[in-house]
Enzyme design. Structure first.
Site, mmCIF file in Angstrom:
data_model
loop_
_atom_site.group_PDB
_atom_site.id
_atom_site.type_symbol
_atom_site.label_atom_id
_atom_site.label_comp_id
_atom_site.label_asym_id
_atom_site.label_seq_id
_atom_site.Cartn_x
_atom_site.Cartn_y
_atom_site.Cartn_z
ATOM 1 N N CYS A 61 22.630 -55.584 6.941
ATOM 2 C CA CYS A 61 22.461 -57.028 7.170
ATOM 3 C C CYS A 61 21.636 -57.607 6.012
ATOM 4 O O CYS A 61 22.074 -57.595 4.868
ATOM 5 C CB CYS A 61 21.812 -57.231 8.538
ATOM 6 N N ASP A 78 33.487 -60.354 11.338
ATOM 7 C CA ASP A 78 32.119 -60.822 11.125
ATOM 8 C C ASP A 78 32.138 -62.327 10.896
ATOM 9 O O ASP A 78 32.537 -62.801 9.823
ATOM 10 C CB ASP A 78 31.520 -60.099 9.910
ATOM 11 N N HIS A 99 29.895 -58.132 12.824
ATOM 12 C CA HIS A 99 28.638 -57.920 12.126
ATOM 13 C C HIS A 99 27.839 -56.840 12.847
ATOM 14 O O HIS A 99 27.993 -56.612 14.038
ATOM 15 C CB HIS A 99 27.844 -59.225 12.076
#
Length: 277
Positions: free
Chosen positions: A152, A209, A241
């Protein structure tokens, strides 16, 4: 690697902003490992960090810097370090927000992003990572075998660090943002540094995502091709994600497992001790 899906650690050892922890969480044993907290001197301050390495290995170890998600160095990031240590790496995860605040004080993702993450300058992070590498070299690590991975927020940082540190041998970026607005704290994004990449980068992304749309992935691929950069991007069509975050509902086991194996193969491919370099 020793993995056990047992009763997970208490929720307060994970990220408060994403409680409760799901039943898919993986807990890796620390048997046969040295693990624990340390501090790393950087830019006149002492940065907290967490490390894991195998016991009873005298030779310098290959190093993997593990860069946190937006949630900081919590139990999931520590477990990633343990998994890597079982494979023979010195894995170290620095607390890269330590000057600006503590992510454990936030229970809402939006507030965490607004009030803490957005205030952490990229330049500060990259300089801190240089000191992490230096610390590793003095603590059983082999800086000729220096790697980085991140998730991330940390995935984005991996791209930037691959353009920053010429000592780095390879990077693996998990669902890190590729494009974005240019700000004082984030003057460049991965798409802006493709021509400066000095280490090969593997990017692992989810086709579902919502925060990193596929058109931005394609923009990055085009920029990499234009720069003739040594990089590869893999997109998992069924993943969203944070598909490696086994403590969250976003976890997609098949994609996470394939991504993990690809990461290890990527590191091996650029490990000088294994390719005679």
């Amino acid at each position: 690697m020793t993995e056990k899906k047992t009763t997970p650690p208490a929720n307060n050892q994970f990220a408060p902003a994403v409680s409760p922890v799901t039943s898919t969480v993986i807990h890796t044993s620390d048997e046969g490992l040295h693990t624990g907290e340390t501090t790393i001197a950087t830019q006149g301050e002492n940065m907290p960090a967490w490390y894991a390495r195998p016991q009873n290995i005298a030779a310098p170890l290959p190093v993997v810097i593990v860069v946190q998600e937006i949630f900081g160095v919590h139990e999931h990031i520590k477990d990633v370090c343990r998994r890597l240590a079982h494979l023979g790496y010195l894995a170290v995860a620095p607390e890269l927000y330590f000057r600006q605040g503590c992510p454990n004080e936030y229970t809402e993702i939006s507030a965490l992003l607004r009030d803490l993450v957005s205030k952490v300058p990229d330049a500060q992070v990259l300089a801190d990572l240089d000191h992490v590498a230096s610390w590793a070299g003095k603590n059983h690590g082999d800086l000729h075998r220096l790697f980085i991975t991140g998730f991330c927020w940390g995935g984005r940082i991996c791209w930037l660090y691959a353009a920053h540190n010429p000592q780095l041998k390879a990077a693996v970026a998990w669902y890190g943002r590729l494009v974005g607005a240019h700000t004082l704290t984030s003057p460049q994004h991965p798409v802006d540094v493709t021509a400066n990449l000095s280490a090969p980068v593997l990017g692992l992304y989810g086709g579902k995502d919502d925060g990193i749309p596929l058109d931005s992935v394609e923009t990055m691929r085009q920029a990499l091709r234009a720069a003739n950069a040594k990089a590869e991007i893999v997109v998992y069509p069924e993943a969203g994600h944070a598909f490696n975050a086994d403590y969250r509902p976003s976890y997609h086991q098949a994609s996470a497992q394939d991504g993990w194996e690809r990461m290890l193969a990527w590191f091996t491919a650029y490990d000088k001790s294994k390719i005679g370099g």
